[in-house]
Design a protein around this motif. Structure first.
Motif, PDB file in Angstrom:
ATOM      1  N   MET A 157     101.283  26.454  49.812  1.00  0.00           N
ATOM      2  CA  MET A 157     100.682  26.437  48.587  1.00  0.00           C
ATOM      3  C   MET A 157     100.650  27.863  47.984  1.00  0.00           C
ATOM      4  O   MET A 157     100.477  28.741  48.735  1.00  0.00           O
ATOM      5  N   ASN A 158     100.730  27.918  46.624  1.00  0.00           N
ATOM      6  CA  ASN A 158     100.887  29.152  46.069  1.00  0.00           C
ATOM      7  C   ASN A 158      99.367  29.444  45.871  1.00  0.00           C
ATOM      8  O   ASN A 158      98.458  28.510  45.635  1.00  0.00           O
ATOM      9  N   ALA A 159      98.829  30.874  46.126  1.00  0.00           N
ATOM     10  CA  ALA A 159      97.319  31.081  46.146  1.00  0.00           C
ATOM     11  C   ALA A 159      96.767  30.747  44.800  1.00  0.00           C
ATOM     12  O   ALA A 159      95.605  30.316  44.675  1.00  0.00           O
ATOM     13  N   VAL A 197     102.452  28.565  55.093  1.00  0.00           N
ATOM     14  CA  VAL A 197     101.902  27.598  54.145  1.00  0.00           C
ATOM     15  C   VAL A 197     102.562  27.704  52.942  1.00  0.00           C
ATOM     16  O   VAL A 197     102.835  28.704  52.198  1.00  0.00           O
TER      17      VAL A 197
END
Lengths: 25, 209
Positions: A5-7, A3
């Motif tokens: 996306m950065n958290a 994934v």
């Protein structure tokens, strides 16, 4: 699947962090 | 030293807008306009000139039923006098950080404190997971635990340059400077237009700005 996306990007979507809502008072 | 708890013993309403304007990035007119918003929010449940947590949540979500990890956290950071309520001074000083003209370092510091849930001076993996899960729950999104773990893995791979399993202030700073979008919610364009959003401040204005 990996994934991208950065958290923190995800966290920053939280409504509780959207202080713009204060201005619709 | 805005909002120094010892500086003012009594909670101030709008007794000294000029002093607040000096302590924040707001002009005197903007402080007065901001006070109109403050009055609105602080009178929603109890009209006492102070914002309690219920009123804060009500203003954020338009409902007081909503439990939010982040609304709680933001409220606690605004509440620099740690007495469970926000006076106008605390409200104005905290929102000043969100002004488009505020220094980026103030925004970085505030966001770090926001995410450092346990206030240990670093953001640990478990805190990041708690916040990711809270965000997903709040928005009704459903991601498997494996996907959540892989998002956090990737984030720590990038952010935790010292490889100690936590993100300290320096690492946080480097991360957000590489990804300015992470600070997007730390800037409220509304604050630039506050005098036009709340024009009624002119009827109560004490000064010519």
């Amino acid at each position: 699947q990996p994934v991208a996306m950065n958290a923190f990007e995800l966290i920053s979507l939280s409504k509780g962090l959207n202080l713009g809502n204060l201005f619709d008072a | 030293n805005c909002c120094d708890a010892d500086l003012y013993k009594q909670p101030r309403g709008l007794e000294d807008p000029e002093a607040l304007a000096r302590e924040t990035v707001f002009s005197v007119s903007e402080i007065e306009a901001l006070y109109e918003l403050f009055k609105k929010i602080s009178s929603a449940v109890i009209d006492d000139g102070l914002i309690n947590k219920e009123e804060f949540q009500l203003a954020l979500f338009k409902t007081n039923k909503k439990e939010s990890l982040f609304a709680d956290r933001v409220f606690d950071l605004f509440d620099t006098k740690h007495n469970g309520i926000l006076d106008f001074e605390e409200f104005a000083c905290a929102l000043s950080i969100f002004h488009p003209n505020s220094p980026i370092d103030d925004k970085i510091e505030f966001s770090f404190q926001l995410y450092d849930l346990k206030q240990q001076g670093f953001i640990e993996r478990q805190e990041v997971k708690q916040m990711v899960v809270a965000t997903l729950t709040e928005s009704g999104m459903n991601l498997s635990d494996d996907v959540i773990e892989s998002i956090i893995d990737k984030t720590f791979e990038e952010a935790d340059t010292k490889h100690d399993g936590k993100i300290d202030k320096e690492e946080w700073r480097n991360l957000v400077l590489r990804h300015p979008s992470l600070l997007k919610n730390m800037t409220l364009q509304y604050l630039k237009d506050i005098t036009t959003t709340f024009p009624s401040f002119v009827f109560h204005s004490q000064v010519d700005d």
